[in-house]
Motif scaffolding. Sequence first.
Motif, PDB file in Angstrom:
ATOM      1  N   TYR A  83       0.036  15.763   3.891  1.00  0.00           N
ATOM      2  CA  TYR A  83       0.743  15.851   2.606  1.00  0.00           C
ATOM      3  C   TYR A  83       0.193  17.054   1.833  1.00  0.00           C
ATOM      4  O   TYR A  83      -0.684  16.918   0.984  1.00  0.00           O
ATOM      5  N   PRO A  84       0.681  18.255   2.126  1.00  0.00           N
ATOM      6  CA  PRO A  84       0.140  19.479   1.527  1.00  0.00           C
ATOM      7  C   PRO A  84       0.178  19.507  -0.007  1.00  0.00           C
ATOM      8  O   PRO A  84      -0.652  20.168  -0.628  1.00  0.00           O
ATOM      9  N   ALA A  85       1.095  18.800  -0.616  1.00  0.00           N
ATOM     10  CA  ALA A  85       1.228  18.843  -2.073  1.00  0.00           C
ATOM     11  C   ALA A  85       0.358  17.804  -2.790  1.00  0.00           C
ATOM     12  O   ALA A  85       0.355  17.745  -4.020  1.00  0.00           O
ATOM     13  N   VAL A  86      -0.395  17.002  -2.064  1.00  0.00           N
ATOM     14  CA  VAL A  86      -1.205  15.956  -2.692  1.00  0.00           C
ATOM     15  C   VAL A  86      -2.255  16.583  -3.615  1.00  0.00           C
ATOM     16  O   VAL A  86      -2.779  17.663  -3.339  1.00  0.00           O
ATOM     17  N   SER A  87      -2.541  15.905  -4.715  1.00  0.00           N
ATOM     18  CA  SER A  87      -3.538  16.417  -5.663  1.00  0.00           C
ATOM     19  C   SER A  87      -4.892  15.753  -5.429  1.00  0.00           C
ATOM     20  O   SER A  87      -4.971  14.656  -4.869  1.00  0.00           O
ATOM     21  N   MET A  96       0.850  -1.177   0.000  1.00  0.00           N
ATOM     22  CA  MET A  96       0.000   0.000   0.000  1.00  0.00           C
ATOM     23  C   MET A  96       0.900   1.246   0.000  1.00  0.00           C
ATOM     24  O   MET A  96       1.841   1.310   0.769  1.00  0.00           O
ATOM     25  N   THR A  97       0.579   2.205  -0.858  1.00  0.00           N
ATOM     26  CA  THR A  97       1.363   3.433  -0.896  1.00  0.00           C
ATOM     27  C   THR A  97       1.059   4.283   0.348  1.00  0.00           C
ATOM     28  O   THR A  97       0.080   4.039   1.057  1.00  0.00           O
ATOM     29  N   LYS A  98       1.876   5.296   0.558  1.00  0.00           N
ATOM     30  CA  LYS A  98       1.660   6.166   1.727  1.00  0.00           C
ATOM     31  C   LYS A  98       0.301   6.866   1.631  1.00  0.00           C
ATOM     32  O   LYS A  98      -0.378   7.054   2.650  1.00  0.00           O
ATOM     33  N   TYR A  99      -0.110   7.244   0.419  1.00  0.00           N
ATOM     34  CA  TYR A  99      -1.403   7.910   0.250  1.00  0.00           C
ATOM     35  C   TYR A  99      -2.551   6.933   0.506  1.00  0.00           C
ATOM     36  O   TYR A  99      -3.521   7.273   1.191  1.00  0.00           O
ATOM     37  N   GLU A 100      -2.451   5.735  -0.050  1.00  0.00           N
ATOM     38  CA  GLU A 100      -3.492   4.731   0.186  1.00  0.00           C
ATOM     39  C   GLU A 100      -3.655   4.466   1.677  1.00  0.00           C
ATOM     40  O   GLU A 100      -4.772   4.431   2.194  1.00  0.00           O
ATOM     41  N   LYS A 101      -2.538   4.273   2.338  1.00  0.00           N
ATOM     42  CA  LYS A 101      -2.557   3.960   3.771  1.00  0.00           C
ATOM     43  C   LYS A 101      -3.204   5.095   4.568  1.00  0.00           C
ATOM     44  O   LYS A 101      -4.060   4.861   5.414  1.00  0.00           O
ATOM     45  N   MET A 102      -2.818   6.324   4.282  1.00  0.00           N
ATOM     46  CA  MET A 102      -3.356   7.461   5.026  1.00  0.00           C
ATOM     47  C   MET A 102      -4.847   7.671   4.707  1.00  0.00           C
ATOM     48  O   MET A 102      -5.638   7.946   5.616  1.00  0.00           O
ATOM     49  N   ILE A 103      -5.242   7.520   3.451  1.00  0.00           N
ATOM     50  CA  ILE A 103      -6.657   7.655   3.082  1.00  0.00           C
ATOM     51  C   ILE A 103      -7.481   6.573   3.777  1.00  0.00           C
ATOM     52  O   ILE A 103      -8.550   6.837   4.326  1.00  0.00           O
ATOM     53  N   TYR A 104      -6.958   5.356   3.767  1.00  0.00           N
ATOM     54  CA  TYR A 104      -7.608   4.244   4.464  1.00  0.00           C
ATOM     55  C   TYR A 104      -7.800   4.582   5.947  1.00  0.00           C
ATOM     56  O   TYR A 104      -8.877   4.398   6.505  1.00  0.00           O
ATOM     57  N   GLU A 105      -6.761   5.111   6.571  1.00  0.00           N
ATOM     58  CA  GLU A 105      -6.835   5.466   7.996  1.00  0.00           C
ATOM     59  C   GLU A 105      -7.819   6.609   8.245  1.00  0.00           C
ATOM     60  O   GLU A 105      -8.572   6.587   9.224  1.00  0.00           O
ATOM     61  N   ILE A 106      -7.821   7.599   7.370  1.00  0.00           N
ATOM     62  CA  ILE A 106      -8.746   8.733   7.516  1.00  0.00           C
ATOM     63  C   ILE A 106     -10.186   8.257   7.448  1.00  0.00           C
ATOM     64  O   ILE A 106     -11.021   8.608   8.284  1.00  0.00           O
TER      65      ILE A 106
END
Length: 126
Positions: A32-36, A1-11
Amino acid sequence: MTKYEKMIYEIVNASREHMTADQVYGELQKFYPAVSRATVYNNLNKLSDLRLIRRLSLEDSSDRYDRIEKHDHLACQKCGKISDICFDDLTRPLKEQLGDEFLYYDLKVFYLCPDCRKAQEKGSDI
């Protein structure tokens, strides 16, 4: 799982608010302020397709995202508010009626929430 996937999953799993993609985006930006936005939408779709999170689609409303743990939903027909509720498990009666296995079911009960019911009783519109 990518860092974004993991964090979105947690959120999504930490929230009980049935978040929209824009709300998830706002929360993810804190880490991650630069996320699109595209990254958020793509990852929400992926996590939903993998059944790691649940997509709630309601007519005339943005998709919402929720944890996968078994529960049902009450959806206000007027204001669109979604609330969690646990009804009796329908797996056995559904299997008996269908005569076969099925993947899962998603129960949404539409009603007027207490606030909209009060407003309706007073003759006003929310």
